[in-house]
Motif scaffolding. Structure first.
Motif, PDB file in Angstrom:
ATOM      1  N   ALA A 241      50.165  57.421  22.227  1.00 14.83           N
ATOM      2  CA  ALA A 241      50.765  58.648  21.702  1.00 14.83           C
ATOM      3  C   ALA A 241      50.710  59.770  22.747  1.00 14.83           C
ATOM      4  O   ALA A 241      51.665  60.546  22.888  1.00 14.83           O
ATOM      5  N   HIS A 242      49.597  59.841  23.482  1.00 17.69           N
ATOM      6  CA  HIS A 242      49.486  60.878  24.512  1.00 17.69           C
ATOM      7  C   HIS A 242      50.438  60.595  25.670  1.00 17.69           C
ATOM      8  O   HIS A 242      51.089  61.517  26.179  1.00 17.69           O
ATOM      9  N   ILE A 243      50.519  59.329  26.073  1.00 19.86           N
ATOM     10  CA  ILE A 243      51.430  58.972  27.167  1.00 19.86           C
ATOM     11  C   ILE A 243      52.867  59.299  26.779  1.00 19.86           C
ATOM     12  O   ILE A 243      53.637  59.863  27.570  1.00 19.86           O
ATOM     13  N   GLU A 244      53.227  58.994  25.534  1.00 23.39           N
ATOM     14  CA  GLU A 244      54.580  59.316  25.055  1.00 23.39           C
ATOM     15  C   GLU A 244      54.811  60.829  25.078  1.00 23.39           C
ATOM     16  O   GLU A 244      55.882  61.302  25.517  1.00 23.39           O
ATOM     17  N   LYS A 245      53.820  61.593  24.642  1.00 23.78           N
ATOM     18  CA  LYS A 245      53.941  63.053  24.619  1.00 23.78           C
ATOM     19  C   LYS A 245      54.187  63.603  26.028  1.00 23.78           C
ATOM     20  O   LYS A 245      55.058  64.464  26.234  1.00 23.78           O
TER      21      LYS A 245
ATOM     22  N   SER B 235      60.682  64.948  30.329  1.00 25.56           N
ATOM     23  CA  SER B 235      62.027  64.345  30.264  1.00 25.56           C
ATOM     24  C   SER B 235      62.071  62.980  30.938  1.00 25.56           C
ATOM     25  O   SER B 235      63.033  62.627  31.623  1.00 25.56           O
ATOM     26  N   LEU B 236      61.025  62.195  30.730  1.00 26.44           N
ATOM     27  CA  LEU B 236      60.931  60.855  31.323  1.00 26.44           C
ATOM     28  C   LEU B 236      60.947  59.745  30.266  1.00 26.44           C
ATOM     29  O   LEU B 236      60.898  58.569  30.631  1.00 26.44           O
ATOM     30  N   TRP B 237      61.027  60.127  29.003  1.00 26.81           N
ATOM     31  CA  TRP B 237      60.887  59.117  27.963  1.00 26.81           C
ATOM     32  C   TRP B 237      61.979  58.051  28.054  1.00 26.81           C
ATOM     33  O   TRP B 237      61.706  56.859  27.900  1.00 26.81           O
ATOM     34  N   ASN B 238      63.199  58.470  28.341  1.00 31.44           N
ATOM     35  CA  ASN B 238      64.279  57.484  28.416  1.00 31.44           C
ATOM     36  C   ASN B 238      64.223  56.661  29.699  1.00 31.44           C
ATOM     37  O   ASN B 238      65.030  55.743  29.889  1.00 31.44           O
ATOM     38  N   LYS B 239      63.272  56.991  30.585  1.00 29.65           N
ATOM     39  CA  LYS B 239      63.084  56.234  31.828  1.00 29.65           C
ATOM     40  C   LYS B 239      61.796  55.410  31.794  1.00 29.65           C
ATOM     41  O   LYS B 239      61.411  54.823  32.812  1.00 29.65           O
TER      42      LYS B 239
ATOM     43  N   ARG C 231      58.942  62.655  41.330  1.00 26.07           N
ATOM     44  CA  ARG C 231      57.977  63.754  41.354  1.00 26.07           C
ATOM     45  C   ARG C 231      57.494  64.063  39.945  1.00 26.07           C
ATOM     46  O   ARG C 231      56.322  64.390  39.731  1.00 26.07           O
ATOM     47  N   ARG C 232      58.357  63.930  38.958  1.00 29.24           N
ATOM     48  CA  ARG C 232      57.937  64.111  37.568  1.00 29.24           C
ATOM     49  C   ARG C 232      56.927  63.032  37.165  1.00 29.24           C
ATOM     50  O   ARG C 232      55.986  63.306  36.411  1.00 29.24           O
ATOM     51  N   VAL C 233      57.136  61.827  37.676  1.00 21.57           N
ATOM     52  CA  VAL C 233      56.183  60.741  37.376  1.00 21.57           C
ATOM     53  C   VAL C 233      54.806  61.084  37.950  1.00 21.57           C
ATOM     54  O   VAL C 233      53.774  60.822  37.320  1.00 21.57           O
TER      55      VAL C 233
END
Length: 308
Positions: free
Chosen positions: A113-117, A123-127, A141-143
């Motif tokens: 749940a935290h990783i998903e949050k 804005s990485l959920w769809n990736k 860089r977001r990763v």
């Protein structure tokens, strides 16, 4: 309130004899965005590396969230997330696995749940199922930020967070950093983009030749050291300045059609009012005016020159 980071009498001398840091004293408050500025070789990376436990100090002490970074290394490091300047990730891992693995490195139990949050916030959920090799530089860089946040740190270091990132994505990253601050995360960033510090920072620290030159609230710094220019566009060009205006050290430009008055931001407004009275007495009228103020970049350059 106790500072979340407290640096006292910190020094670092390498085996070669090079003294990278000299008697650094610095407190960083909880919940602020603190920008650390300095030219190349000033000691920014060494200071960050010591606080994050990657380099051992020669003298002095550092506490992170109350933990000594040497004698209480594990507790101190667990409160810190570090986003390095270089893109160092396993190209063939997925986003989800990379971020989840980073959480495990700190001994944290799995928490999907935290990783998903975190991924949604960046804005990485769809990736999440994409391999890193398929991502753009900005996404990678977001990763790195997601990895740094995976173990729920209270302190986040961003070393050149938008290096190589285009202007539109840079502004998106600024929004991400602000949102992190709003959740209670203390953010310390180093940057070569001075407008980044001007846009985001609550306080600014300048380091040069291994020494802290100053630490100041951004607004106070710009008010204290900034300059303003008042430009008057005249109805008629001037052939020369009347003696009564000599004290103002005005510059005439634009073929005599502009008067430029430079003053520090601490100067009282009645000085400008007096200037207008003097212009009126001299029969000099203007049709328009505008003011400009020194940027943080100009102040930074001035401070570095003074410290050289």
């Amino acid at each position: 309130m106790q500072p979340i980071i407290s640096v006292s009498s910190l020094g670092k001398t390498y085996a070669s004899g090079f003294q990278a840091l000299k008697h650094i004293n610095l407190d960083i408050e909880r919940g602020e965005i603190f920008a650390l500025l300095g030219p190349n070789g000033a000691g920014k990376t060494t200071l960050i590396s010591i606080i994050c436990g990657l380099v051992r100090p020669s003298t002095g002490t550092v506490k992170a969230n109350g933990y000594d970074i040497v004698t209480q290394y594990r507790q101190a490091r667990a409160t810190i997330g570090l986003v390095p300047q270089e893109l160092t990730t396993d190209a063939f891992e997925t986003v989800w696995d990379t971020v989840s693995f980073s959480r495990g490195l700190f001994g944290k139990p799995k928490n999907p749940a935290h990783i998903e949050k975190v991924l949604r916030a960046l804005s990485l959920w769809n990736k999440k199922d994409n391999k890193l090799i398929t991502l753009s530089g900005g996404m990678k860089r977001r990763v790195l930020i997601a990895k740094a946040l995976s173990h729920e740190p209270q302190i986040l270091f961003l070393d050149e967070p938008t290096a190589g990132v285009d202007v539109s994505l840079r502004k998106e990253m600024w929004d991400v950093v602000r949102s992190l601050r709003d959740t209670g995360v203390t953010v310390i960033l180093t940057t070569h983009y001075i407008e980044e510090a001007e846009e985001m920072a609550d306080r600014v620290g300048v380091i040069n030749h291994g020494e802290i030159v100053l630490v100041e609230e951004k607004k106070a710094l710009m008010n204290k050291l900034g300059k303003k220019q008042l430009t008057l566009q005249l109805h008629q060009p001037l052939q020369g300045l009347p003696p009564a205006l000599a004290a103002y050290q005005l510059d005439v430009s634009g073929d005599g059609c502009e008067l430029v008055y430079t003053y520090d931001t601490q100067r009282q407004h009645n000085d400008i009012t007096t200037l207008f009275h003097q212009l009126d007495r001299a029969g000099i009228s203007f049709k328009d005016l505008h003011t400009t103020q020194s940027s943080l970049e100009e102040i930074f350059v001035q401070l570095v020159k003074e410290g050289s």
